[in-house]
Write a protein that holds these residues in place. Structure first.
Motif, mmCIF file in Angstrom:
data_model
loop_
_atom_site.group_PDB
_atom_site.id
_atom_site.type_symbol
_atom_site.label_atom_id
_atom_site.label_comp_id
_atom_site.label_asym_id
_atom_site.label_seq_id
_atom_site.Cartn_x
_atom_site.Cartn_y
_atom_site.Cartn_z
ATOM 1 N N ILE A 31 35.280 42.051 30.884
ATOM 2 C CA ILE A 31 35.300 43.433 30.393
ATOM 3 C C ILE A 31 34.062 44.202 30.848
ATOM 4 O O ILE A 31 34.149 45.392 31.182
ATOM 5 C CB ILE A 31 35.419 43.465 28.859
ATOM 6 N N LEU A 32 32.907 43.529 30.898
ATOM 7 C CA LEU A 32 31.698 44.202 31.380
ATOM 8 C C LEU A 32 31.841 44.600 32.842
ATOM 9 O O LEU A 32 31.564 45.747 33.223
ATOM 10 C CB LEU A 32 30.475 43.300 31.192
ATOM 11 N N VAL A 33 32.284 43.661 33.681
ATOM 12 C CA VAL A 33 32.465 43.955 35.109
ATOM 13 C C VAL A 33 33.535 45.025 35.290
ATOM 14 O O VAL A 33 33.380 45.951 36.102
ATOM 15 C CB VAL A 33 32.842 42.675 35.879
ATOM 16 N N THR A 34 34.631 44.916 34.533
ATOM 17 C CA THR A 34 35.711 45.900 34.629
ATOM 18 C C THR A 34 35.221 47.285 34.243
ATOM 19 O O THR A 34 35.580 48.291 34.877
ATOM 20 C CB THR A 34 36.891 45.503 33.729
ATOM 21 N N ASN A 35 34.399 47.369 33.203
ATOM 22 C CA ASN A 35 33.874 48.667 32.782
ATOM 23 C C ASN A 35 32.954 49.275 33.834
ATOM 24 O O ASN A 35 32.969 50.496 34.039
ATOM 25 C CB ASN A 35 33.142 48.526 31.446
ATOM 26 N N VAL A 36 32.147 48.451 34.479
ATOM 27 C CA VAL A 36 31.294 48.962 35.563
ATOM 28 C C VAL A 36 32.171 49.493 36.694
ATOM 29 O O VAL A 36 31.947 50.594 37.221
ATOM 30 C CB VAL A 36 30.351 47.861 36.081
ATOM 31 N N ALA A 37 33.202 48.706 37.056
ATOM 32 C CA ALA A 37 34.105 49.128 38.128
ATOM 33 C C ALA A 37 34.863 50.395 37.740
ATOM 34 O O ALA A 37 35.012 51.323 38.545
ATOM 35 C CB ALA A 37 35.095 48.004 38.448
ATOM 36 N N ALA A 38 35.341 50.444 36.500
ATOM 37 C CA ALA A 38 36.095 51.614 36.039
ATOM 38 C C ALA A 38 35.204 52.848 35.961
ATOM 39 O O ALA A 38 35.626 53.961 36.305
ATOM 40 C CB ALA A 38 36.719 51.329 34.675
ATOM 41 N N ALA A 39 33.962 52.652 35.511
ATOM 42 C CA ALA A 39 33.036 53.781 35.414
ATOM 43 C C ALA A 39 32.817 54.429 36.773
ATOM 44 O O ALA A 39 32.774 55.655 36.898
ATOM 45 C CB ALA A 39 31.702 53.309 34.837
ATOM 46 N N ALA A 40 32.707 53.599 37.796
ATOM 47 C CA ALA A 40 32.410 54.120 39.127
ATOM 48 C C ALA A 40 33.652 54.500 39.923
ATOM 49 O O ALA A 40 33.583 55.376 40.793
ATOM 50 C CB ALA A 40 31.604 53.086 39.913
ATOM 51 N N LEU A 41 34.797 53.864 39.617
ATOM 52 C CA LEU A 41 35.925 53.945 40.549
ATOM 53 C C LEU A 41 37.269 54.310 39.939
ATOM 54 O O LEU A 41 38.252 54.418 40.667
ATOM 55 C CB LEU A 41 36.074 52.590 41.271
#
Length: 497
Positions: free
Chosen positions: A240-250
């Motif tokens: 979820i942390l990695v997904t949130n970083v990816a979602a925030a940027a992309l």
């Protein structure tokens, strides 16, 4: 019925004003940039309000409320992880700063700038499919919320879904991003007040001691500690942390707010300030869900429990304002999402098959037509599809179908000179593979061989997709450097705006 005449009046008047304003601003849509990224004129305050409203639709309340109902206070970890991810992206400018500097309208547009046309087409298609599937349950869950909180019951679900769709699509198709950002600010103000007042009402009716005792008795340690909760654990937290970083940027609907900002500096500010609100965005409806668990017990339908609680406890007038605010916020969410997916399919896939592309007027018309088709899909899919486990898991695994490959493709393209088109293709396809397998195979978990059980574990499937995408980018690029040398972005190819 929970809705009084006063509530009806408040809701109808507010929604009428919202739709009128959304359609009225159509006059300011002068070209393609105006339709898709609001002419890149959005300043920080409006961008923050618009971003928050975009990611705060009724479906957000329902799936976070459902998660609070079934997992207790453990679910709060999700809000904390979102806060960390979005503020980090905003402070560092990770990906979003460069994309705004390059003048991108969509994420796949960067794929062609850095790699080639084929990567853009494949990446755009994966983004479109993953994005439309991601919002496939929005309409259904919005309908569930409204039918329960207003007291109509499940028999009104189809009618409510259809009516919502007609209202939303009317000003989305006509106004584009200008409609979205202008009406988003209204939603932000109204909903902020309604959420605060509703939380106070819930606390007055179901005090913290009662809620805490109910969670401890009904959910045990798993209701408080996410590390021992069966639905969470370390693999979930990392994913979820990695997904949130990816979602925030992309994630195109959110990233479009950065691309529509007045400058890269404004884009960064929009993201990090909005990130501060994302903990509350998750934890407030989760708290309502936990309160519903304490109020009703564990016997209710998990998606309906929180709306039922609000329908019973929130007084006349405030209930109408809350529902109006949530409905209007849903309109903002649908608008941003539908506009994002339709513009990606038009600009990054369909236009690439016509030499020279389409003129701006034709491009807008195609985007509007695709928006209408997406609306029809949402209605049919929402009525037909049965959500696995919780809506939150579905939302994140469909999002991962795109973000896993996009994170490797865009970040490597920006920050690694050896990234090439083969690595990009491998990252995009491998990133989408495991989530796609999960969506197909999770209904057949009982008949799958034991060695394939990992595919039907949503946490493992989500985390694995990012690993495969990263490996695909690294090895795909390194093994093909001679036959496919990395493309360097030329200054003349960039439209600095």
């Amino acid at each position: 019925m929970n809705f009084s005449p006063v509530d009806w009046i408040i809701m109808i008047v507010y929604l009428s004003i919202t739709v009128y304003v959304g359609i009225w601003v159509k006059r300011y849509v002068q070209n393609l940039s105006g339709y898709i990224v609001a002419g890149r004129k959005i300043k920080a305050s409006l961008g923050i309000a618009s971003f928050t409203a975009t990611e705060l639709g009724t479906v957000t309340f329902v799936y976070f409320g459902e998660l609070g109902y079934v997992t207790g206070f453990s679910s709060f970890i999700i809000g904390i992880l979102a806060l960390i991810a979005y503020t980090t992206v905003g402070k560092t400018g990770f990906i979003i700063e460069k994309l705004r500097e390059y003048g991108m309208m969509t994420i796949p547009q960067f794929y062609e700038l850095r790699y080639n046309k084929n990567v853009r087409i494949v990446g755009g298609l994966i983004l479109f499919i993953g994005g439309v599937l991601n919002m496939g349950i929005f309409l259904k869950f919005d309908g569930i919320f409204l039918s329960e909180v207003m007291g109509f019951g499940p028999q009104a679900l189809g009618f409510i879904m259809t009516l919502m769709l007609i209202v939303v699509m009317s000003y989305t198709i006509l106004g584009g991003m200008f409609s979205v950002v202008i009406t988003d600010f209204m939603q932000y103000v109204v909903l902020s007040f309604a959420m605060l007042a509703t939380t106070i009402i819930v606390l007055l009716e179901v005090d913290l001691t009662t809620i805490s005792d109910a969670v401890t008795a009904g959910l045990g340690d798993g209701g408080v500690n996410p590390l021992v909760n069966d639905r969470f654990g370390w693999s979930f937290i990392i994913w979820i942390l990695v997904t949130n970083v990816a979602a925030a940027a992309l994630w195109q609907p959110g990233t479009s707010k950065a691309l529509a900002s007045k400058s890269p500096e404004v884009a960064k500010k929009v993201f990090w300030v909005t990130g501060l609100t994302f903990a509350g965005r998750a934890m407030i409806p989760m708290f309502w869900g936990v309160a519903a668990f304490a109020y009703f017990g564990s016997g209710q339908d998990s998606a309906s429990a929180m709306p039922m609680l609000l329908g019973e406890l929130v007084p006349v007038g405030l209930l109408g304002l809350l529902v109006a605010g949530l409905l209007a916020a849903s309109m903002s969410t649908y608008s941003s999402y539908v506009l994002a997916w339709s513009s990606v399919l038009t600009l990054d896939v369909i236009s690439k098959f016509k030499k020279g592309g389409f003129d701006e007027k034709r491009t807008i018309r195609i985007t509007q037509f695709i928006s209408g088709l997406i609306g029809i899909f949402l209605l049919v899919f929402g009525l037909w599809y049965q959500i696995p486990e919780t809506a939150f898991q579905y939302i994140f695994i469909t999002g991962t179908m795109y973000t896993a490959g996009a994170l490797g493709t865009v970040s490597a393209g920006l920050y690694w000179k050896k990234a090439n088109n083969i690595g990009a293709m491998c990252a995009l396809l491998l990133g989408a593979l495991v989530p796609a397998c999960f969506l197909v195979l999770e209904n057949y978990a009982d008949v799958l061989p034991s060695w394939m059980s990992f595919v039907t574990d949503v946490n493992v499937a989500g985390f694995l997709s990012f690993i495969l995408a990263a490996l695909g980018m690294i090895f795909g690029s390194l093994l093909t450097q001679k036959s496919n040398p990395a493309k360097i972005i030329k200054e003349e190819e960039v439209q600095y705006v």
